[in-house]
Scaffold this active site. Structure first.
Site, mmCIF file in Angstrom:
data_model
loop_
_atom_site.group_PDB
_atom_site.id
_atom_site.type_symbol
_atom_site.label_atom_id
_atom_site.label_comp_id
_atom_site.label_asym_id
_atom_site.label_seq_id
_atom_site.Cartn_x
_atom_site.Cartn_y
_atom_site.Cartn_z
ATOM 1 N N THR A 72 0.807 -1.227 0.000
ATOM 2 C CA THR A 72 0.000 0.000 0.000
ATOM 3 C C THR A 72 0.842 1.279 0.000
ATOM 4 O O THR A 72 0.651 2.149 -0.859
ATOM 5 C CB THR A 72 -0.937 -0.005 1.227
ATOM 6 O OG1 THR A 72 -1.819 -1.114 1.074
ATOM 7 C CG2 THR A 72 -1.744 1.280 1.327
ATOM 8 N N HIS A 193 -7.889 -9.319 2.396
ATOM 9 C CA HIS A 193 -7.009 -9.964 3.378
ATOM 10 C C HIS A 193 -7.792 -10.957 4.241
ATOM 11 O O HIS A 193 -7.332 -12.061 4.509
ATOM 12 C CB HIS A 193 -6.387 -8.911 4.315
ATOM 13 C CG HIS A 193 -5.287 -8.123 3.695
ATOM 14 N ND1 HIS A 193 -4.138 -8.687 3.214
ATOM 15 C CD2 HIS A 193 -5.154 -6.786 3.489
ATOM 16 C CE1 HIS A 193 -3.343 -7.746 2.742
ATOM 17 N NE2 HIS A 193 -3.932 -6.583 2.887
HETATM 18 ZN ZN ZN Z 1 -3.408 -4.702 2.143
#
Ligand code: ZN
Length: 456
Positions: A72, A193
């Site tokens: 990210t 996730h």
């Molecule tokens: Zn992530």
């Protein structure tokens, strides 16, 4: 002369300009939106009616090649600087700097030290005399290069998408000097996730919500008079792949726990040997067939991941879907961070607004190319970067591209044919005129007068 006049007329008639910067003061504002972890092929697998509506009247880039590591923070900083991770210094979610001995994590990210190796677009926008606004985009609440945004929030994941957008549009409508705004949203990364991208029920729910946010965005921009007036880019940082307890790489099985320190663990592990480098490297390099092991200087050039002090002496890279742990259980059912050549790691991009073509689709470009495109859109000069405006300019309505090149080719072809015929016609006409009298004289067979017409 004739050709240049024709070309000038063609360009003028088409309203087309060469690839000069937009005039900053006249350029419409740009809103950049990131939905974290939006894998490119979610577009084919799930119903996303609002997103389809958004790009059907704009541009869709089906796949972006992002930067390594496909995490990210590295990718959000690449989007706004046009730099690979080794150049902007935001290399992973967890970092250690061996010179200053500082530690970085996404919970402890506000030290400018980590961000100051690059200048993000929002700082450049304000250095050019405009304003920038941001809602939770990584780094926008940090004092980068001694510059703090006036219009920003401290990061808080509990602030809703609607509240983030409402604040940005309020700033954009009340202060006309706001040229650039950035909004970050945590989904579908969080669900990816937790459930893994192969869980189509849960991912379907997460993407339905993301799509409803895009619907809200279009409605809200309409209500505030910004829709169609400003340029909007919706994109993401990376994709997601399925992990499994069957695909675990346990470092404790290969190397003694006291011989190394782990800075970041999976799927790209950053290792600091505490014993002899070559012994630690040798033990790790035979550890698992689904884990590549590199000494820092041997990391492949294409990954652009070795020229920075924050890169540790040994780098481990798991194959797609494999998870590196020291020991124990699988931490997440879905993950990202893997090799940026993998399609599952790629995000998409869609754009809408006065600068963009309508109903235009591109197969791919590099995520670092977005930075020079955005600088062009807001009318500022880009800093040195790894991107290319040439690769993305076809998305813009005012750029010469395939269609214009074809049109110019046809015009030049027609002009050449016309010119050739005109010359031939003139030649033949002259020949006819000059041959009428000698022909008559030849009939008379008068040798003395052969040259007479040539003397006229
Ligand atoms: Zn992530």
């Amino acid at each position: 002369m004739q050709i240049s006049v024709y070309l000038y007329a063609l360009i003028a008639c088409s309203g087309l300009t060469l690839s000069a910067l937009e005039n900053g003061s006249d350029a419409p504002a740009l809103l950049l939106v990131s939905f974290d972890g939006f894998r490119a092929d979610y577009l084919n697998k799930y119903s996303l009616p609002n997103l389809e509506k958004f790009f059907s009247d704009g541009v869709l880039v089906r796949e972006l090649t992002n930067v390594f590591t496909t995490k990210t923070f590295p990718n959000h900083y690449s989007l706004v600087t046009g730099l690979y991770a080794e150049s902007h210094g935001m290399l992973a979610s967890i970092m250690y700097d061996p010179v200053s001995k500082k530690h970085f994590s996404i919970q402890n990210d506000s030290d400018p030290f980590w961000w100051d190796e690059a200048i993000p677009i929002w700082v450049s926008v304000e250095e050019n005399g405009y304003r920038a606004a941001a809602a939770m985009w990584p780094g926008t609440d940090v004092n980068i290069h001694n510059h703090t945004l006036k219009y920003t929030f401290k990061y808080n994941s509990k602030v809703s998408f609607q509240a983030r957008l409402r604040n940005l549009t309020q700033w954009m409508t009340e202060d006309k000097s706001v040229k650039f705004a950035a909004l970050y949203w945590e989904e579908p990364d969080w669900s990816g996730h937790r459930y893994g991208p192969d869980n189509t029920t849960e991912m379907g729910n997460a993407l339905k919500e993301v799509d409803s946010h895009i619907g809200f965005l279009m409605d809200h921009l309409n209500k505030t008079g910004l829709w169609g007036k400003i340029n909007v880019i919706i994109t993401s940082d990376h994709g997601m792949t399925q992990c499994s307890p069957e695909r675990l790489i346990e470092l404790d099985k290969c190397i003694s726990a006291g011989s190394y320190t782990v800075v970041d663990l999976t799927p790209v592990a950053a290792i600091i040997p505490l014993e002899d480098n070559s012994t630690v490297y040798k033990n790790l390099s035979t550890c698992h067939e689904h884990m590549k092991v590199y000494l820092k200087n041997d990391v492949p050039d294409r990954l652009h991941y070795k020229n920075n002090e924050r890169i540790q002496p040994i780098i481990l890279v798991a194959d797609e879907g494999w998870t590196i742990v020291k020991h124990g259980n699988l931490p997440r059912l879905g993950d990202h961070g893997y090799d940026n050549m993998l399609p599952s790691m790629h995000p998409f991009l869609a754009a809408h607004g006065p600068a963009f073509r309508k109903g235009y689709k591109m197969s791919s470009f590099n995520s670092v190319d977005l930075y020079p495109l955005m600088c062009h859109l807001v009318g500022i000069s880009p800093k040195a970067n790894n991107g290319s405006f040439a690769r993305v300019r076809c998305a813009l309505v005012n750029e010469q591209c395939g269609e214009l090149a074809l049109a110019v080719g046809i015009v030049i072809g027609v002009l050449i044919i016309l010119t050739t015929f005109t010359c031939l016609f003139k030649l033949m006409k002259n020949r006819d005129a000059s041959s009428s009298r000698p022909f008559a004289r030849l009939e008379l067979d008068d040798d003395d007068a052969d040259d007479e017409p040539l003397l006229e």
